[in-house]
Design a protein around this motif. Sequence first.
Motif, PDB file in Angstrom:
ATOM      1  N   ASN A 237       0.467  -1.118   0.215  1.00  0.00           N
ATOM      2  CA  ASN A 237      -0.034   0.140   0.077  1.00  0.00           C
ATOM      3  C   ASN A 237       0.902   1.376   0.072  1.00  0.00           C
ATOM      4  OD1 ASN A 237      -2.383   1.560  -0.166  1.00  0.00           O
ATOM      5  ND2 ASN A 237      -2.608   1.559   2.101  1.00  0.00           N
TER       6      ASN A 237
ATOM      7  N   GLU B 130       2.550   1.835   3.859  1.00  0.00           N
ATOM      8  CA  GLU B 130       2.125   3.129   3.697  1.00  0.00           C
ATOM      9  C   GLU B 130       2.466   4.266   4.761  1.00  0.00           C
ATOM     10  OE1 GLU B 130       0.572   0.577   5.604  1.00  0.00           O
ATOM     11  OE2 GLU B 130      -1.299   0.771   4.239  1.00  0.00           O
TER      12      GLU B 130
ATOM     13  N   ARG C  90      -3.662   9.548   1.589  1.00  0.00           N
ATOM     14  CA  ARG C  90      -4.532   8.516   0.686  1.00  0.00           C
ATOM     15  C   ARG C  90      -4.193   7.081   1.432  1.00  0.00           C
ATOM     16  NH1 ARG C  90      -4.442   4.043  -1.814  1.00  0.00           N
ATOM     17  NH2 ARG C  90      -2.326   3.899  -1.155  1.00  0.00           N
ATOM     18  N   GLY C  91      -3.051   6.671   1.794  1.00  0.00           N
ATOM     19  CA  GLY C  91      -2.591   5.530   2.437  1.00  0.00           C
ATOM     20  C   GLY C  91      -3.068   5.415   3.650  1.00  0.00           C
TER      21      GLY C  91
ATOM     22  N   PHE D 200      -6.845   4.598   3.298  1.00  0.00           N
ATOM     23  CA  PHE D 200      -7.146   3.298   2.627  1.00  0.00           C
ATOM     24  C   PHE D 200      -7.056   2.266   3.750  1.00  0.00           C
ATOM     25  CE2 PHE D 200      -5.962  -0.768   1.027  1.00  0.00           C
ATOM     26  CZ  PHE D 200      -6.654  -0.792  -0.051  1.00  0.00           C
TER      27      PHE D 200
ATOM     28  N   ASN E 145     -10.760   0.831   3.329  1.00  0.00           N
ATOM     29  CA  ASN E 145     -10.123   0.846   2.101  1.00  0.00           C
ATOM     30  C   ASN E 145     -10.884   2.354   1.423  1.00  0.00           C
ATOM     31  OD1 ASN E 145      -9.103  -1.565   2.495  1.00  0.00           O
ATOM     32  ND2 ASN E 145     -10.644  -2.743   1.487  1.00  0.00           N
ATOM     33  N   TYR E 146     -11.044   3.275   2.114  1.00  0.00           N
ATOM     34  CA  TYR E 146     -11.625   4.453   1.565  1.00  0.00           C
ATOM     35  C   TYR E 146     -10.020   5.143   0.721  1.00  0.00           C
ATOM     36  CZ  TYR E 146     -12.548   9.341   0.576  1.00  0.00           C
ATOM     37  OH  TYR E 146     -12.467  10.526   0.239  1.00  0.00           O
ATOM     38  N   GLU E 147     -10.247   5.563  -0.316  1.00  0.00           N
ATOM     39  CA  GLU E 147      -9.208   6.254  -1.007  1.00  0.00           C
ATOM     40  C   GLU E 147      -9.802   7.285  -2.241  1.00  0.00           C
ATOM     41  OE1 GLU E 147      -6.551   3.575  -3.078  1.00  0.00           O
ATOM     42  OE2 GLU E 147      -8.314   2.537  -4.153  1.00  0.00           O
TER      43      GLU E 147
ATOM     44  N   THR F  58      -6.522   6.192  -6.626  1.00  0.00           N
ATOM     45  CA  THR F  58      -6.193   4.911  -6.472  1.00  0.00           C
ATOM     46  C   THR F  58      -4.553   4.640  -6.232  1.00  0.00           C
ATOM     47  OG1 THR F  58      -5.540   4.524  -8.865  1.00  0.00           O
ATOM     48  CG2 THR F  58      -7.891   4.274  -8.273  1.00  0.00           C
ATOM     49  N   ILE F  59      -4.142   3.610  -6.085  1.00  0.00           N
ATOM     50  CA  ILE F  59      -2.710   3.587  -5.876  1.00  0.00           C
ATOM     51  C   ILE F  59      -1.886   3.733  -6.944  1.00  0.00           C
ATOM     52  CG2 ILE F  59      -2.444   0.995  -6.088  1.00  0.00           C
ATOM     53  CD1 ILE F  59      -0.477   1.277  -3.484  1.00  0.00           C
TER      54      ILE F  59
END
Length: 403
Positions: A246, A318, A351-352, A355, A360-362, A365-366
């Motif tokens: 992540n 992360e 973001r990390g 997530f 898993n909220y972001e 995307t990664i």
Amino acid sequence: MTRIERKLFDLIRNNIFIILFVCISVISVLLRIYGLKFPSDDYRRYLNSWWIVISNQGIGGLSKQVGNYNIPYQIIIFILTRLKMDSLFAYKIISLFFDYVLAVSAALLVKQIRGEKFFSFSPIVTYSMILCSLTVIFNSAFWGQCDTIYVSFILLAIYFINKEKNIPAFILLGAAFAFKLQMIFILPLFLYYYATTRKCSILHFLLIPLTDIVLCLPALFCGRPFLDIFKIYVGQTDEGKQLQMNFPNIYAFFTDGNKRAPYDLLRDFTIVFAIAVLLGGLTLLLYKKVDLSNRENLILTGIWSVFTCLMFLSSMHERYGYILDILVIVYAIAYRKHYVVAILCNLISLRGYGFYLFENYEAFTIGQASMIYLGLYFYVTYLFVRETVLGKKEPLRLMHVRN
């Protein structure tokens, strides 16, 4: 306006930064209260069960490894279990205390760079930005992680190396190493400093493992095997067995549902490649005779070397960008430039955290994060070459400090 009103306003104006310091401290405490009862997945799966094991053992329990704690941290947890504290609160109170150590350390470093008093604009803005950073708050108050401990020691080590006080600097590096293996992200900077300035000895680096050993002495006295001090880090280097965890570095482009296969194939390559890039940086510094006793050169080189480790080493979590996020805030405030780097680095880290902590909220995307992060790395590399290696930088604009 009456005389009393004038005196009141004069008092406020003359002490505005002290008042701001107190207000931000109070606000930051209130912000952290919201996270104290939040049980992270790490707490539910690991931390609480480790707490139970440690609390059920006597002091002799320090002779055995519990979970993947570093030994000094396990000693602290043992002490807290004797105080009959709630486990969730106990984990977080350690990190929350060091949030304030971190903020003061960052402010001291900016004070040193800009030549200002502690209670002046730049140091207090730094203190405020660190304490109100969402990633700092999420790391300690919500997640209960202790990254703030080792980064606090690293900032203080940089502060002392700037003063050419090598012994306290390397002792602090040793303390950082005793709590987190991720201290090695900053180690290339001190090797660069050693090679380019010749203002410290290779013997100073022996203080790093020596400090670690000293901090582990209570466990050794309880029968802990001496080699356990280092075995725990050997085990951590192979923990996770994924190319990236992540974290939006370059390997996010190579991983899919089968993350183990590329890790097995590329694990050793990632280490060799990261070292090669870092050696390339050292070559440039030596070839151009860069003076790393210059504080801006030192911090920008530190940012680049940490970023290089994060970008090219495998199994990055992360949270591992924590030290980079703090350094870029310090640099942006101290030198009044490259604010975009500080903002984007911290947003990518956020973001990390989102997530992991919030189902898993972001916001993006990664893969998108990795593209931005890679672009940032190239830009920081460009800055490192232009401003540090080639010396093409604007002069530092210092604020006038009244006596």
